[in-house]
Motif scaffolding. Sequence first.
Motif, PDB file in Angstrom:
ATOM      1  N   MET A   1      51.444  75.037 109.879  1.00  0.00           N
ATOM      2  CA  MET A   1      51.972  74.680 108.475  1.00  0.00           C
ATOM      3  C   MET A   1      52.988  73.625 108.939  1.00  0.00           C
ATOM      4  SD  MET A   1      53.799  77.085 106.193  1.00  0.00           S
ATOM      5  CE  MET A   1      54.430  77.386 104.664  1.00  0.00           C
ATOM      6  N   SER A   2      53.055  72.568 108.050  1.00  0.00           N
ATOM      7  CA  SER A   2      53.822  71.369 108.111  1.00  0.00           C
ATOM      8  C   SER A   2      55.221  71.476 107.115  1.00  0.00           C
ATOM      9  CB  SER A   2      53.183  69.984 107.981  1.00  0.00           C
ATOM     10  OG  SER A   2      52.792  69.958 106.503  1.00  0.00           O
ATOM     11  N   THR A   3      55.996  71.000 107.581  1.00  0.00           N
ATOM     12  CA  THR A   3      57.210  70.738 106.499  1.00  0.00           C
ATOM     13  C   THR A   3      57.334  69.593 105.824  1.00  0.00           C
ATOM     14  OG1 THR A   3      58.599  70.062 108.242  1.00  0.00           O
ATOM     15  CG2 THR A   3      58.621  72.320 108.340  1.00  0.00           C
ATOM     16  N   THR A   4      58.333  69.705 104.863  1.00  0.00           N
ATOM     17  CA  THR A   4      58.358  68.514 103.795  1.00  0.00           C
ATOM     18  C   THR A   4      59.374  67.634 104.407  1.00  0.00           C
ATOM     19  OG1 THR A   4      59.945  69.748 102.474  1.00  0.00           O
ATOM     20  CG2 THR A   4      57.715  69.650 101.930  1.00  0.00           C
ATOM     21  N   THR A   5      60.251  68.027 105.346  1.00  0.00           N
ATOM     22  CA  THR A   5      61.223  67.182 106.062  1.00  0.00           C
ATOM     23  C   THR A   5      60.582  66.026 107.033  1.00  0.00           C
ATOM     24  OG1 THR A   5      62.677  69.159 106.220  1.00  0.00           O
ATOM     25  CG2 THR A   5      63.208  67.361 107.537  1.00  0.00           C
ATOM     26  N   GLN A   6      61.065  65.059 106.673  1.00  0.00           N
ATOM     27  CA  GLN A   6      60.748  63.867 107.393  1.00  0.00           C
ATOM     28  C   GLN A   6      61.231  63.649 108.905  1.00  0.00           C
ATOM     29  OE1 GLN A   6      58.839  60.998 105.008  1.00  0.00           O
ATOM     30  NE2 GLN A   6      58.066  60.055 106.967  1.00  0.00           N
ATOM     31  N   ASN A   7      60.429  63.387 109.745  1.00  0.00           N
ATOM     32  CA  ASN A   7      61.028  63.052 110.962  1.00  0.00           C
ATOM     33  C   ASN A   7      61.737  61.585 111.008  1.00  0.00           C
ATOM     34  OD1 ASN A   7      60.693  65.425 112.364  1.00  0.00           O
ATOM     35  ND2 ASN A   7      58.358  65.009 112.600  1.00  0.00           N
ATOM     36  N   ARG A   8      62.282  61.115 111.810  1.00  0.00           N
ATOM     37  CA  ARG A   8      63.036  59.866 111.749  1.00  0.00           C
ATOM     38  C   ARG A   8      63.291  59.462 113.312  1.00  0.00           C
ATOM     39  NH1 ARG A   8      65.262  55.743 108.506  1.00  0.00           N
ATOM     40  NH2 ARG A   8      66.658  54.569 109.703  1.00  0.00           N
ATOM     41  N   LEU A   9      62.805  58.651 113.924  1.00  0.00           N
ATOM     42  CA  LEU A   9      63.210  57.756 114.934  1.00  0.00           C
ATOM     43  C   LEU A   9      64.109  56.542 114.642  1.00  0.00           C
ATOM     44  CD1 LEU A   9      59.829  58.054 117.073  1.00  0.00           C
ATOM     45  CD2 LEU A   9      61.881  59.392 117.481  1.00  0.00           C
ATOM     46  N   GLU A  10      65.012  56.469 115.564  1.00  0.00           N
ATOM     47  CA  GLU A  10      65.761  55.104 115.241  1.00  0.00           C
ATOM     48  C   GLU A  10      66.519  54.582 116.590  1.00  0.00           C
ATOM     49  OE1 GLU A  10      69.588  53.605 112.334  1.00  0.00           O
ATOM     50  OE2 GLU A  10      68.562  55.303 111.924  1.00  0.00           O
ATOM     51  N   SER A  11      66.678  53.581 116.718  1.00  0.00           N
ATOM     52  CA  SER A  11      67.577  53.110 117.825  1.00  0.00           C
ATOM     53  C   SER A  11      68.154  51.674 117.781  1.00  0.00           C
ATOM     54  CB  SER A  11      66.576  53.132 119.235  1.00  0.00           C
ATOM     55  OG  SER A  11      67.120  52.548 120.342  1.00  0.00           O
ATOM     56  N   ARG A  12      69.272  51.371 118.110  1.00  0.00           N
ATOM     57  CA  ARG A  12      69.788  50.534 118.002  1.00  0.00           C
ATOM     58  C   ARG A  12      70.594  49.912 119.544  1.00  0.00           C
ATOM     59  NH1 ARG A  12      71.804  53.018 113.382  1.00  0.00           N
ATOM     60  NH2 ARG A  12      71.129  51.822 111.229  1.00  0.00           N
ATOM     61  N   TYR A  13      70.162  48.769 119.839  1.00  0.00           N
ATOM     62  CA  TYR A  13      70.313  48.299 121.203  1.00  0.00           C
ATOM     63  C   TYR A  13      70.261  46.798 121.067  1.00  0.00           C
ATOM     64  CZ  TYR A  13      70.372  48.011 126.269  1.00  0.00           C
ATOM     65  OH  TYR A  13      70.909  47.443 127.584  1.00  0.00           O
ATOM     66  N   ALA A  14      71.578  45.996 121.765  1.00  0.00           N
ATOM     67  CA  ALA A  14      71.444  44.782 121.813  1.00  0.00           C
ATOM     68  C   ALA A  14      71.205  44.044 120.433  1.00  0.00           C
ATOM     69  CB  ALA A  14      70.712  44.084 122.930  1.00  0.00           C
ATOM     70  N   ILE A  16      69.275  45.180 118.323  1.00  0.00           N
ATOM     71  CA  ILE A  16      67.757  45.164 117.714  1.00  0.00           C
ATOM     72  C   ILE A  16      67.737  46.588 117.058  1.00  0.00           C
ATOM     73  CG2 ILE A  16      65.582  45.259 118.261  1.00  0.00           C
ATOM     74  CD1 ILE A  16      66.053  42.873 120.635  1.00  0.00           C
ATOM     75  N   THR A  17      67.346  46.726 116.069  1.00  0.00           N
ATOM     76  CA  THR A  17      67.048  47.997 115.409  1.00  0.00           C
ATOM     77  C   THR A  17      65.728  48.268 115.495  1.00  0.00           C
ATOM     78  OG1 THR A  17      69.188  47.687 113.954  1.00  0.00           O
ATOM     79  CG2 THR A  17      67.413  49.454 113.360  1.00  0.00           C
ATOM     80  N   LEU A  18      65.219  49.527 116.060  1.00  0.00           N
ATOM     81  CA  LEU A  18      63.760  50.017 115.808  1.00  0.00           C
ATOM     82  C   LEU A  18      63.864  51.236 114.920  1.00  0.00           C
ATOM     83  CD1 LEU A  18      62.520  49.768 119.675  1.00  0.00           C
ATOM     84  CD2 LEU A  18      62.028  47.980 117.694  1.00  0.00           C
ATOM     85  N   GLU A  19      62.984  51.435 114.253  1.00  0.00           N
ATOM     86  CA  GLU A  19      63.028  52.629 113.283  1.00  0.00           C
ATOM     87  C   GLU A  19      61.434  53.119 112.970  1.00  0.00           C
ATOM     88  OE1 GLU A  19      64.731  52.477 109.283  1.00  0.00           O
ATOM     89  OE2 GLU A  19      65.470  50.467 110.238  1.00  0.00           O
ATOM     90  N   GLY A  20      61.219  54.401 112.772  1.00  0.00           N
ATOM     91  CA  GLY A  20      60.117  54.827 112.040  1.00  0.00           C
ATOM     92  C   GLY A  20      60.009  56.067 111.792  1.00  0.00           C
ATOM     93  N   TYR A  21      59.002  56.357 111.362  1.00  0.00           N
ATOM     94  CA  TYR A  21      58.797  57.691 110.906  1.00  0.00           C
ATOM     95  C   TYR A  21      57.517  58.244 111.373  1.00  0.00           C
ATOM     96  CZ  TYR A  21      62.330  56.701 107.356  1.00  0.00           C
ATOM     97  OH  TYR A  21      63.396  56.169 106.748  1.00  0.00           O
TER      98      TYR A  21
END
Length: 188
Positions: A1-14, A16-21
């Motif tokens: 069973m999945s949830t409705t909460t969305q996972n988030r990946l995020e990183s800021r370095y030098a 540069i920002t990387l983000e995704g779901y």
Amino acid sequence: MSTTTQNRLESRYAGITLEGYPHALSAWFIVALRFVMGGMILFAGLGKLAFVSGEPFDASGFLVHGVDPASPVSGLYAAMASNVALMEIINVVVPITQVLIGVALITGAFVRLAALGGAMQMAMFYLGGWEGQWLAAFDSTLIYALVFLALGAFAAGRIAGLDRYIEQIDVGGEPLVERFPTLRYLLG
């Protein structure tokens, strides 16, 4: 069973920002990857133990004959192989650490430490196998090293693993990782 909460990946370095779901199934695949990599290195280590393989493990063959002369570590590995006392240590450390890394990944205990150990071993095998050609530089040992590092970065031991519980062990009225914050680098 999945949830409705969305996972988030995020990183800021030098700067540069990387983000995704990531997909909701990502946690399952991280656990599967932890098991597969754990099993791979566990059975590699068990296969090197004399009571399993029938003969004692000897890394000198790889260090002398398995290392391409173009490798930046060929001289170092040959020198290691010529040192009898060092070879006795290496012949014990390699299989034992592979077994421990495998058990740690499968159980999800001390995953970051295990992932670092696995990545270090794969990096040593990678350097030993390097033939000096850039196109051939992307072999399986380099990929394994990066997968081990990814398992540590994702704190894969906190997902259906023992690290989740080890971190919360009560020590003097507070969780282990709050009492000893540096353990966060080993657990996860």
